[in-house]
Design an enzyme around this catalytic site. Structure first.
Site, PDB file in Angstrom:
ATOM      1  N   LYS A  22      71.064  94.698 -41.421  1.00  0.00           N
ATOM      2  CA  LYS A  22      69.825  94.540 -40.471  1.00  0.00           C
ATOM      3  C   LYS A  22      69.107  95.620 -40.377  1.00  0.00           C
ATOM      4  CE  LYS A  22      70.597  94.992 -36.041  1.00  0.00           C
ATOM      5  NZ  LYS A  22      70.613  94.721 -34.563  1.00  0.00           N
ATOM      6  N   ASN A  23      69.680  96.838 -40.103  1.00  0.00           N
ATOM      7  CA  ASN A  23      68.929  97.902 -39.592  1.00  0.00           C
ATOM      8  C   ASN A  23      68.237  98.545 -40.694  1.00  0.00           C
ATOM      9  OD1 ASN A  23      69.821  97.837 -36.820  1.00  0.00           O
ATOM     10  ND2 ASN A  23      71.911  99.146 -37.386  1.00  0.00           N
ATOM     11  N   ARG A  96      64.371  95.379 -29.505  1.00  0.00           N
ATOM     12  CA  ARG A  96      63.880  96.957 -29.293  1.00  0.00           C
ATOM     13  C   ARG A  96      63.235  97.172 -30.666  1.00  0.00           C
ATOM     14  NH1 ARG A  96      64.261 100.384 -25.915  1.00  0.00           N
ATOM     15  NH2 ARG A  96      64.393 102.070 -27.614  1.00  0.00           N
ATOM     16  N   CYS A 120      68.148  98.843 -22.373  1.00  0.00           N
ATOM     17  CA  CYS A 120      69.335  98.150 -23.215  1.00  0.00           C
ATOM     18  C   CYS A 120      70.505  98.180 -22.523  1.00  0.00           C
ATOM     19  CB  CYS A 120      69.177  98.939 -24.740  1.00  0.00           C
ATOM     20  SG  CYS A 120      70.472  98.278 -25.755  1.00  0.00           S
ATOM     21  N   ARG A 125      67.312 104.002 -24.061  1.00  0.00           N
ATOM     22  CA  ARG A 125      66.768 104.041 -25.392  1.00  0.00           C
ATOM     23  C   ARG A 125      65.230 104.565 -25.513  1.00  0.00           C
ATOM     24  NH1 ARG A 125      70.014  99.645 -28.748  1.00  0.00           N
ATOM     25  NH2 ARG A 125      69.655 100.834 -30.541  1.00  0.00           N
ATOM     26  N   PRO A 126      64.739 105.500 -24.893  1.00  0.00           N
ATOM     27  CA  PRO A 126      63.496 105.561 -24.816  1.00  0.00           C
ATOM     28  C   PRO A 126      62.664 105.952 -26.288  1.00  0.00           C
ATOM     29  CG  PRO A 126      64.664 107.700 -24.174  1.00  0.00           C
ATOM     30  CD  PRO A 126      65.701 106.664 -24.343  1.00  0.00           C
ATOM     31  N   ILE A 127      61.465 105.682 -26.246  1.00  0.00           N
ATOM     32  CA  ILE A 127      60.679 106.115 -27.261  1.00  0.00           C
ATOM     33  C   ILE A 127      59.743 106.912 -27.265  1.00  0.00           C
ATOM     34  CG2 ILE A 127      60.642 103.295 -28.060  1.00  0.00           C
ATOM     35  CD1 ILE A 127      57.548 103.473 -27.220  1.00  0.00           C
ATOM     36  N   ASP A 128      60.245 107.955 -26.397  1.00  0.00           N
ATOM     37  CA  ASP A 128      59.337 109.054 -26.223  1.00  0.00           C
ATOM     38  C   ASP A 128      59.108 109.989 -27.667  1.00  0.00           C
ATOM     39  OD1 ASP A 128      62.223 109.633 -25.896  1.00  0.00           O
ATOM     40  OD2 ASP A 128      61.560 111.752 -25.135  1.00  0.00           O
ATOM     41  N   GLN A 129      60.221 110.103 -28.378  1.00  0.00           N
ATOM     42  CA  GLN A 129      60.082 110.913 -29.611  1.00  0.00           C
ATOM     43  C   GLN A 129      59.003 110.143 -30.794  1.00  0.00           C
ATOM     44  OE1 GLN A 129      61.569 113.976 -30.150  1.00  0.00           O
ATOM     45  NE2 GLN A 129      61.780 113.596 -27.909  1.00  0.00           N
ATOM     46  N   ASP A 308      78.495 102.336 -33.765  1.00  0.00           N
ATOM     47  CA  ASP A 308      78.250 100.873 -33.894  1.00  0.00           C
ATOM     48  C   ASP A 308      79.811 100.560 -34.703  1.00  0.00           C
ATOM     49  OD1 ASP A 308      75.590 100.551 -33.187  1.00  0.00           O
ATOM     50  OD2 ASP A 308      74.814 100.216 -35.014  1.00  0.00           O
ATOM     51  N   ILE A 330      76.590 109.031 -28.076  1.00  0.00           N
ATOM     52  CA  ILE A 330      75.382 108.438 -28.504  1.00  0.00           C
ATOM     53  C   ILE A 330      74.929 107.645 -27.432  1.00  0.00           C
ATOM     54  CG2 ILE A 330      74.451 106.995 -30.253  1.00  0.00           C
ATOM     55  CD1 ILE A 330      75.381 109.636 -31.320  1.00  0.00           C
ATOM     56  N   ARG A 400      72.768  88.377 -33.370  1.00  0.00           N
ATOM     57  CA  ARG A 400      71.735  89.382 -33.727  1.00  0.00           C
ATOM     58  C   ARG A 400      72.015  90.104 -34.979  1.00  0.00           C
ATOM     59  NH1 ARG A 400      71.392  93.089 -29.754  1.00  0.00           N
ATOM     60  NH2 ARG A 400      69.626  93.792 -31.044  1.00  0.00           N
TER      61      ARG A 400
END
Length: 421
Positions: A22-23, A96, A120, A125-129, A308, A330, A400
């Protein structure tokens, strides 16, 4: 709403095939936006998250379908004129990974409007990067009414040093940089196999990327890319989960197509518990020991032990002889499955980011509730070992990320079925 019912006892034995990852599939599907024409992907797992990504692409004006009439593991994405570079909140909130369209859209179409993904269950799990990288490439970023709006006439190569290791951030900025003018150097990159796989696909499309799967990725921008045909690599987390199913049930399972190089940390910990893990016949085999030994483990970025697989290993250690310590570095909320394992008789104490797991002689079946994707799998694994019946509620989490897990386990001898809750 469905539930999964497991009756513990049987030792699982036999062969089973790992599905596509999936990933890996999600960013690769998003990368279709980088080229006009039809891209064809094989070994695409039939998962809710994949269906959501296809829906995101269709919402933008792409043709994005699973070819169910011919081969169920094949998806086609066709990109032509009239693309609307926007990913709405209604879809992004459910997955996400939808934010992975941001980089391709601003690189290819000069603008993008993508909903912020929000929080989440397993932690922030921010997207600042992601945004830091796109700004470095010259994108003008604004946040308006819960949406990220990015604009650029053409992105330009730059050096980006990620403040922390981020898989989707690395992927998003890498996809943006392939069409940027000049050279981009990404530092402190995620090294997961899925990142390396995305770089491989982009290179097949005509990109010029070196270092995919290492901490430094160098990208020389090109004028245009072309569509691609590609088979998605096997899912290392699903494979690891199936190996734990062998270990916890006292069985012997060969997971075909599993790639041992992608699972070294998991294989090492399984061997430390006493399992015999070997590579054979194009896959990985796990044979359970008579007695499981305790081990200590710390989750970290690849090539370390993956977060995971933390919940699945915890269940295994809950029936080992002795005390194990698991440190989760993590995600801050990734011990939510512990309360449900307590209901089954596990002896686990949480101390901040650390779980102390004291092995017990047996687990007992009980009604339990899944709190996230990997927690779902861990509760099913617990049910394989438990005495009596375990009812796992909220298995929409499971769907999922696992392709018909109950059918795979049943083929190995498990007493398991999906029912209406």
């Amino acid at each position: 709403m469905d539930k999964i019912v497991v009756k513990g006892g049987p030792a699982l034995c036999g062969e089973v095939q790992a599905s596509g990852a999936k990933n890996a599939a999600l960013p690769i599907l998003a990368s279709s936006l980088l080229a006009d024409g039809k891209s064809t992907y094989r070994n695409v797992p039939d998962l809710v998250d994949v269906s959501t990504m296809l829906k995101v692409l269709r919402t933008m004006g792409c043709g994005a379908e699973r070819l169910t009439e011919t081969a169920k593991d094949v998806c086609e994405v066709t990109v032509g004129a009239g693309i609307t570079p926007e990913a709405p909140y209604e879809l992004v909130k459910t997955m996400r990974a939808s934010v992975l369209v941001l980089g391709p859209l601003v690189a290819r179409y000069g603008r993008a409007r993508v909903s912020l993904p929000g929080g989440c269950a397993i932690g922030a799990r921010p997207i600042d990067q992601h945004l830091k990288g796109l700004k470095a490439l010259g994108a003008d970023i604004t946040l308006t009414e819960g949406y990220v709006e990015a604009r650029a006439q053409r992105l330009r190569g730059a050096t980006v040093n990620f403040d922390l290791i981020t898989v989707t951030g690395t992927e998003n900025v890498m996809m943006a940089a392939v069409l940027a003018k000049g050279r981009t150097v990404l530092e402190n990159c995620a090294r997961e196999p899925e990142v390396e796989e995305l770089a491989r696909v982009l290179n097949k499309m005509g990109a010029r990327i070196e270092g995919g799967g290492t901490s430094v990725i160098t990208i020389d921008g090109v004028e245009a890319l072309h569509p691609v045909e590609h088979a998605i690599l096997p899912d290392r987390i699903e494979a690891g989960t199936l190996l734990v199913a062998a270990a916890i049930s006292g069985g012997d399972i060969l997971v075909k197509h599993a790639v041992p190089e992608h699972m070294e940390a998991v294989v090492l910990k399984l061997r430390e518990t006493g399992c015999t893990v070997t590579t054979e016949n194009g896959g990985v085999r796990c044979k359970a020991p008579q007695t499981l030994r305790p081990v200590d483990v710390t989750t970290t970025e690849h090539p370390g032990f993956p977060t995971d697989m933390q919940a699945q290993l915890m269940v295994l250690l809950s029936v080992a002889q002795g005390t194990s310590v698991i440190s989760e570095h993590i995600f801050e909320n990734r011990f939510m499955h512990v309360a449900e394992l307590h209901r089954m008789g596990a002896d686990i104490t949480i101390q901040g980011p650390t779980a102390v797991v004291k092995g017990v002689p047996k687990l007992s079946g009980a009604p339990v509730m899944a709190t996230d994707l990997r927690a779902s799998a861990s509760l099913i694994l617990a049910g394989l070992r438990a005495e009596g019946r375990t009812d796992v509620q909220r298995v929409y989490h499971l769907d999922r990320g696992y392709e018909r897990l109950e059918l795979k386990l049943r083929s190995l001898g498990a007493d398991i079925q999906r029912m209406k809750a």
